[in-house]
Design an enzyme around this catalytic site. Structure first.
Site, PDB file in Angstrom:
ATOM      1  N   CYS A  37       0.803  -1.220   0.000  1.00 44.39           N
ATOM      2  CA  CYS A  37       0.000   0.000   0.000  1.00 44.39           C
ATOM      3  C   CYS A  37       0.837   1.272   0.000  1.00 44.39           C
ATOM      4  O   CYS A  37       0.280   2.358   0.076  1.00 44.39           O
ATOM      5  CB  CYS A  37      -0.964  -0.006   1.174  1.00 44.39           C
ATOM      6  SG  CYS A  37      -0.147  -0.186   2.740  1.00 44.39           S
ATOM      7  N   ASP A  39       3.209   2.372   2.164  1.00 41.84           N
ATOM      8  CA  ASP A  39       3.503   3.011   3.437  1.00 41.84           C
ATOM      9  C   ASP A  39       4.984   2.898   3.777  1.00 41.84           C
ATOM     10  O   ASP A  39       5.678   2.046   3.247  1.00 41.84           O
ATOM     11  CB  ASP A  39       2.639   2.404   4.530  1.00 41.84           C
ATOM     12  CG  ASP A  39       1.182   2.705   4.259  1.00 41.84           C
ATOM     13  OD1 ASP A  39       0.908   3.842   3.861  1.00 41.84           O
ATOM     14  OD2 ASP A  39       0.353   1.813   4.408  1.00 41.84           O
ATOM     15  N   CYS A  64      -1.098   3.494   8.036  1.00 40.38           N
ATOM     16  CA  CYS A  64      -2.377   3.418   8.726  1.00 40.38           C
ATOM     17  C   CYS A  64      -2.184   3.267  10.230  1.00 40.38           C
ATOM     18  O   CYS A  64      -1.068   3.118  10.718  1.00 40.38           O
ATOM     19  CB  CYS A  64      -3.169   2.232   8.189  1.00 40.38           C
ATOM     20  SG  CYS A  64      -2.505   0.657   8.712  1.00 40.38           S
ATOM     21  N   CYS A 107       0.969  -4.752   7.616  1.00 35.33           N
ATOM     22  CA  CYS A 107       1.493  -3.608   8.374  1.00 35.33           C
ATOM     23  C   CYS A 107       2.433  -4.095   9.479  1.00 35.33           C
ATOM     24  O   CYS A 107       3.430  -3.435   9.794  1.00 35.33           O
ATOM     25  CB  CYS A 107       0.361  -2.794   8.990  1.00 35.33           C
ATOM     26  SG  CYS A 107      -1.065  -2.601   7.894  1.00 35.33           S
TER      27      CYS A 107
HETATM   28  S1  FES Z   1      -2.760  -0.709   5.379  1.00 32.74           S
HETATM   29 FE1  FES Z   1      -1.300   0.648   4.663  1.00 32.74          FE
HETATM   30  S2  FES Z   1       0.118   0.635   6.319  1.00 32.74           S
HETATM   31 FE2  FES Z   1      -1.454  -0.527   7.087  1.00 32.74          FE
END
Ligand code: FES
Ligand SMILES: Cc1ncc(COP(=O)(O)O)c(C=O)c1O
Lengths: 138, 426
Positions: A37, A39, A64, A107
């Protein structure tokens, strides 16, 4: 996403937010990104070269709530552990502790990766600057 | 050891500890593109049709049926009036997903002999996109027009794409994420000149901005109750009856209701509510859209005057009055939503979606994944107040500042690292 109280607590009161000097020989920096995603997590450790114990840890995370909580928890867990003990932390333990839902497992993987990357960076520095200390650690 | 950004308690002012200004009730609803609360006047209109006037609108032989039919016909007139149509051109459905399906599949099947080409745009709602994808499996050719940076389709693109096999153009009036208004009148004119049927998913536009099917040369239009302070599960499809007459193959066969285009006993209370919602919108649109734009601009100024590196997604000029879609660089959308959990809004972040894909609408504007990730959609509605806007602005600003302190990307950007050049481990 409805989260567990533990995730919310780490999100509201993240532990060990901050940065350490990347250039410090005793500091290891892990900067990792999640391909799922997009991040990004930065986790730093400060290791006592005599004892190999992680004396301090800091993080910053773009991600997130689960990613923030996972990295906050990771800094708590690595503190006081030796480098080798810290390498044994598994993302599944983070998932369990924070009661992460299945879509948020990656994550926690990111947090495990960040620990490994930070330790890897520290080890590399040790080899370069103080080869004797690294040998003692192995 | 050198540390920075490490305050003992970096969250000394999160939601729970913040004083709530008087006159505000939490949580605040500001997600009016997802759905709107019902207007109490709409509920009042609906109530009799659950109990006293429970009849079937298709019952021709007794007063129970007549009462129901009367409500249905009044609703038809009210909807028609709002969009400049006649009441015979309104077909009731279960909502806009069904209306979009009926419009697109109904036209495709009816005009198959004439051609197999359909044109739509990449920023459409899934109810349109997935319907088009479905038709591709059955031999239809679909062109998905790109949009420009501001979210608008390029009319020259459209002009070039229409060929002698094109039977339908389906382009939404207002986008549900970024609120961008497409040049519907120009598209309608073009379609009319080329003899192509024009459908528009007007769900987000109707009742918010003027839509006139004749002035805009719209042939088919989708409407739903729950985006304009009416009930959920009640929708309509406008289908042009003359110049040209549009025909549809029904999706649902049965008792031949709605001139054979949509069988099934009518949802009388829902229909009565949808009609009332349209009547209210007709009456109040001028003042209301002025008020919405004022609140929206107040929120925009409140945020933009206090934060750097925030970006508006989509055209500000061609936009629904109640929509604001902003990206807050270096802050991930889901974590921002968590920080403002006393405010109901939504995000285009990958982390909020089941598929871990950021918003396809934002990507279509050329917004990078990082900024799509950081986006928040504010949908301001009839019942929001100035006090709420100010509260939301304050909460957003303080949460973004806090999360930026937590963001490695913000730190790197401040250090002058070009984030595009970073190779991520892991
Ligand atoms: S879903 Fe993107 S960091 Fe957790
Ligand atoms: C643009 C658009 N089209 C279609 C729909 C679907 O409407 P409904 O919920 O009535 O099926 C929505 C709402 O989600 C929408 O915003």
């Amino acid at each position: 996403m409805s989260y567990s109280d533990k995730v919310i607590d780490h999100y509201n009161n993240p532990r060990n937010v901050g940065s350490m000097d990347k250039k410090d020989a005793d500091v290891g920096t892990g900067l990792v990104g999640a391909p799922e995603c997009g991040d990004v997590m930065k986790l730093q450790i400060k290791v006592n070269p005599q004892t190999n114990i992680i004396e301090d840890a800091k993080f910053k995370t773009f991600g997130c709530g689960s990613a923030i909580a996972s990295s906050s928890l990771a800094t708590e867990w690595v503190k006081g552990k030796t480098v080798d003990q810290a390498l044994e932390i598994k993302n599944t333990e983070i998932v369990k502790e924070l009661a992460l839902p299945p879509v948020k497992i990656h994550c926690s993987v990111l947090a495990e990766d960040a620990i490994r990357a930070a330790i890897g960076d520290w080890k590399k520095k040790q080899e370069a600057t103080k080869p004797a200390a690294v040998q003692a650690a192995q | 050891m050198s540390t920075n950004g490490n305050k003992a308690n970096p969250t000394s002012h999160h939601a729970q500890q913040r004083a709530v200004p008087s006159g505000i009730k939490l949580p605040i609803y500001m997600d009016n593109h997802a759905t709107t609360p019902m207007d109490p006047r709409v509920l009042e209109e609906m109530l009799p049709y659950f109990m006293e006037k429970f009849g079937n609108a298709a019952s021709r032989n007794h007063p129970f049926g007549w009462a129901a039919e009367e409500a249905v016909e009044l609703s038809r007139e009210r909807i028609a009036k709002l969009i400049g149509a006649t009441s015979k051109e309104i077909i009731f459905t279960s909502g806009a997903t069904e209306s979009d399906n009926l419009a697109i599949k109904g036209v495709a099947e009816m005009y198959r002999e004439k051609g197999n080409h359909i044109i739509t745009a990449v920023t459409e709602h899934k109810a349109v996109l997935d319907t088009c994808k479905h038709l591709e499996k059955f031999g239809f050719r679909v062109t998905y027009l790109p949009v420009q940076k501001d979210g608008l389709v390029d009319l020259d693109d459209l002009k070039r794409t229409i060929d002698d096999k094109t039977i339908l153009v389906t382009i939404m009036a207002a986008n549900n994420e970024i609120g961008v208004l497409q040049p519907i009148a120009e598209i309608g004119k073009l379609c009319r000149e080329r003899g192509v049927i024009f459908h528009t998913d007007a769900v987000q536009a109707i009742g918010k901005v003027p839509v006139d099917v004749n002035k805009m040369n719209i042939d088919v239009a989708s409407i739903t109750g729950h985006k304009l302070y009416g009930p959920k599960g009640a929708g309509a499809l406008y289908v042009r009856r003359k110049n040209p007459r549009v025909q549809l193959v029904p999706l649902i066969d049965g008792g031949g209701h709605e001139r054979g285009m949509r069988s099934g006993t009518l949802n009388v209370p829902g229909i009565a509510g949808l009609g009332k919602a349209c009547a209210i919108a007709q009456e109040e649109m001028p003042q209301e859209s002025y008020k919405m734009a004022g609140l929206r601009n107040r929120l925009k100024d409140s945020i933009m005057s206090r934060l750097d590196e925030v970006y508006i997604n989509g055209s500000m000029e061609h936009r629904l009055p109640g929509n604001l879609n902003i990206s807050f660089a270096y802050v991930e959308g889901e974590s921002l939503l968590m920080g403002i959990n006393d405010i109901a809004v939504s995000s285009g972040s990958a982390c909020t979606s089941a598929t871990l894909e950021p918003s396809y609408v934002l990507k279509a504007l050329g917004t990078g994944d990082d900024l799509a990730h950081s986006s928040i959609r504010f949908g301001i509605g009839r019942f929001n107040t100035e006090a709420e806007i100010d509260y939301v602005g304050d909460r957003v600003v303080e949460t973004v500042l806090r999360l930026r302190e937590l963001s490695p990307l913000y730190e790197m950007a401040k250090e002058g690292v070009d984030l595009k050049s970073v190779k991520w481990a892991g």
